[in-house]
Enzyme design. Structure first.
Site, PDB file in Angstrom:
ATOM      1  CG  LEU A   1      -0.380   7.311  -1.168  1.00 54.85           C
ATOM      2  CD1 LEU A   1      -1.747   7.913  -1.456  1.00 54.85           C
ATOM      3  CD2 LEU A   1       0.667   8.423  -1.019  1.00 54.85           C
ATOM      4  CE1 TYR A   2      -0.905   2.229   7.685  1.00 51.73           C
ATOM      5  CE2 TYR A   2       0.891   0.720   7.138  1.00 51.73           C
ATOM      6  CZ  TYR A   2       0.022   1.255   8.069  1.00 51.73           C
ATOM      7  OH  TYR A   2       0.074   0.844   9.387  1.00 51.73           O
ATOM      8  CD  GLU A   3       5.032  -0.047   1.000  1.00 50.83           C
ATOM      9  OE1 GLU A   3       6.030   0.442   0.434  1.00 50.83           O
ATOM     10  OE2 GLU A   3       4.439  -1.054   0.572  1.00 50.83           O
TER      11      GLU A   3
ATOM     12  CB  SER B   1      -0.905   0.001   1.236  1.00 50.99           C
ATOM     13  OG  SER B   1      -1.699   1.169   1.265  1.00 50.99           O
TER      14      SER B   1
ATOM     15  CE  LYS C   1       1.011   4.183  10.579  1.00 45.05           C
ATOM     16  NZ  LYS C   1       0.949   4.436  12.031  1.00 45.05           N
TER      17      LYS C   1
END
Length: 407
Positions: A314-316, A312, A319
Site C-alpha cells: 500500500l505504501y508503494e 509494503s 506513493k
C-alpha cells in the site's frame, strides 16, 4: 568522419570556453571590490520588471560592464587557438569561433552603450521587460533564471548563457532568505531537512500533524521553529500561510506495512497521495507575479517506491500514484516542481532503513542547489538508471494525451 567530429568539437568547445570565462569574470566581479564598482552599474539599471530606470545609467552600465566583459571573452578565447597552433594540431583555426562568438557580444554591448534604439531587444534577451512566459530554465539561462540574480540573490545565478558553472558551484538555486515550509516536520527526515535549511539561511516553517511545537537542536542550542498544525482533508485552511511560502516541501506520509484492509487503503491514499495533490493545487493558486514564477517551488517526496519495491504494497501503490500525478501536473505547473526519489533511510516509518536521514537531507539540499529537478538519493544503482527512463517516457506520454490545465 573523424575530422568532422573533431572540428565540431573544436567549435563547440571554444564557445563553451568563452562562456565559462564570462561566468568566471562575473563571479570575480561580485567578489573583488575594485571590479564590482564597475559591475554594480549593471545592477543599478533595472527595476523588478526589467525596465530601464535611467537612460544614462543604462548606457554607462554597458560601457563599464558589458564591453569589458566581452573584451575579456575575446582575449581569453585566443588561448585555445594559441595552444593548438603551438602544438601544430590540424584545424586549429576552428577554435577561433569562440572569439568570433564573443565579438557579437562586444558589438551588442557597444550598440547598447551608444543608445541605439531598440537594439536591446535584439541583443539582450535576458533583460527584456514583461511578464514571464516560462519558468527558470534548467540548462540555458532565460529571463526568469537571470531575474533571480538581480532580485533574489546577487551571490547566486552567475551564469550568462549556460548554467554549467552555477551547477558546479551549487549556485543554481539560492535558499538564503527564502521562506520554506516542510510537511511531515515531526518525522525523522522532516527534522533533518529543517536543520539543513536553517544552516543554509532559509526561513523555515514546520507543518506538523502533531499538536506540538518543533524545536531543533543546532550544535547544542535549541531553536524553536514556527509550527503550523494541520490535518489531511483540511488543507484549504493553509491557503493564507501557503501564500507566504517560497518553497513547499511535501514530505509527509504513512506506512501501514503489511495491512491491506479497506481502512488501510483509504488511509494510505488519503495521506500519501491525495493530501499532497491538494497541497500542490493550493500552492499553485498563490503563484501570480513574476517573482512567484521565478522563485516559488514545490518539492515532493515521492519515494524510490515509484520504481523499486518497498516491501509494503500500500505504501508503494499510494506513493507511486502520487509520483505519477506529480509527473502529470508538473508538465504545465506555473512553478518548478522537483521530485525527491529517496531510498531506505532509517526513520519511524522504516526502522530498518539503511541510510542516515541527516545524510539524505544534506544530499537533497546539495542537489537542489545544483538545480536537479529529480533528486535521487539511494544506495540502489538501478534507481539512477530506471527512474530517469520511466520519467522521460511517462512525461512524453502524458504530454501527448493531455491538454494544458494551468493558466
Amino acid at each position: 568522419m573523424i575530422d568532422i567530429i573533431f572540428i565540431i568539437t573544436l567549435c563547440l568547445g571554444s564557445i563553451i570556453w568563452v562562456e565559462i570565462v564570462r561566468d568566471l569574470y562575473h563571479i570575480l566581479a561580485h567578489n573583488w571590490q575594485t571590479l564590482y564598482r564597475f559591475h554594480n552599474w549593471h545592477h543599478r539599471v533595472f527595476d523588478s520588471n526589467f525596465n530601464s530606470v535611467n537612460k544614462e545609467i543604462y548606457r554607462k552600465a554597458h560601457w563599464y560592464n558589458d564591453v569589458p566583459e566581452s573584451l575579456v571573452m575575446i582575449v581569453f578565447g585566443t588561448i585555445p587557438v594559441t595552444i593548438l597552433w603551438f602544438l601544430n594540431i590540424s584545424y586549429w583555426w576552428f577554435a577561433e569561433l569562440g572569439s568570433f562568438y564573443s565579438l557579437f557580444f562586444l558589438l551588442g554591448a557597444v550598440a547598447r552603450g551608444l543608445g541605439i534604439s531598440n537594439i536591446d531587444k535584439l541583443t539582450d534577451f535576458t533583460h527584456n521587460p514583461g511578464e514571464f512566459s516560462s519558468l527558470p530554465s534548467q540548462w540555458f539561462v532565460n529571463r526568469p533564471y537571470h531575474w533571480r540574480h538581480h532580485f533574489d540573490n546577487q551571490k547566486a545565478y552567475y551564469s550568462g548563457t549556460l548554467t554549467l558553472i552555477d551547477k558546479i558551484m551549487g549556485t543554481a538555486l539560492s535558499l538564503k532568505g527564502k521562506t520554506i515550509g516542510v510537511t511531515g516536520s515531526s518525522g525523522t527526515l522532516g527534522i533533518a531537512i529543517l536543520k539543513i535549511l536553517h544552516l543554509n539561511q532559509a526561513k523555515i516553517v514546520a507543518f506538523s500533524s502533531q499538536d506540538k511545537s518543533i524545536v531543533l537542536d543546532i550544535n547544542g542550542n535549541s531553536l524553536p521553529v514556527k509550527t503550523l498544525v494541520w490535518e489531511t482533508g483540511q488543507e484549504y485552511k493553509l491557503i493564507d500561510e501557503l501564500s507566504k511560502i517560497d518553497i513547499l516541501i511535501i514530505n509527509h506520509g504513512i506506512n501501514v506495512n503489511n495491512k491491506k484492509n479497506i481502512e488501510s487503503i483509504r488511509q494510505s491514499y488519503e495521506i500519501n497521495t491525495f493530501s499532497g495533490c491538494r497541497l500542490m493545487d493550493l500552492f499553485i493558486k498563490t503563484i501570480k507575479t513574476n517573482r512567484d514564477k521565478a522563485c516559488k517551488e514545490i518539492w515532493v517526496n515521492t519515494s524510490e517506491s515509484e520504481v523499486i519495491p518497498a516491501f509494503s504494497p500500500l505504501y508503494e501503490l499510494s506513493k507511486r500514484a502520487l509520483g505519477n500525478l506529480v509527473t502529470l501536473r508538473r508538465l504545465d505547473a506555473p512553478c518548478i516542481v522537483r521530485k525527491l526519489i529517496l531510498g531506505p533511510f532509517k526513520s519511524k516509518l522504516n526502522p530498518i532503513g539503511i541510510l542516515s536521514a541527516d545524510w539524505v537531507a544534506k544530499k537533497i539540499i546539495r542537489d537542489a542547489k545544483k538545480d536537479y529537478r529529480n533528486i535521487i538519493v539511494t544506495i540502489n544503482p538501478a534507481t539512477y538508471l530506471v527512474f530517469p527512463l520511466k520519467e522521460l517516457f511517462q512525461s512524453f506520454y502524458f504530454k501527448i494525451f493531455t491538454s494544458k490545465s494551468f493558466n
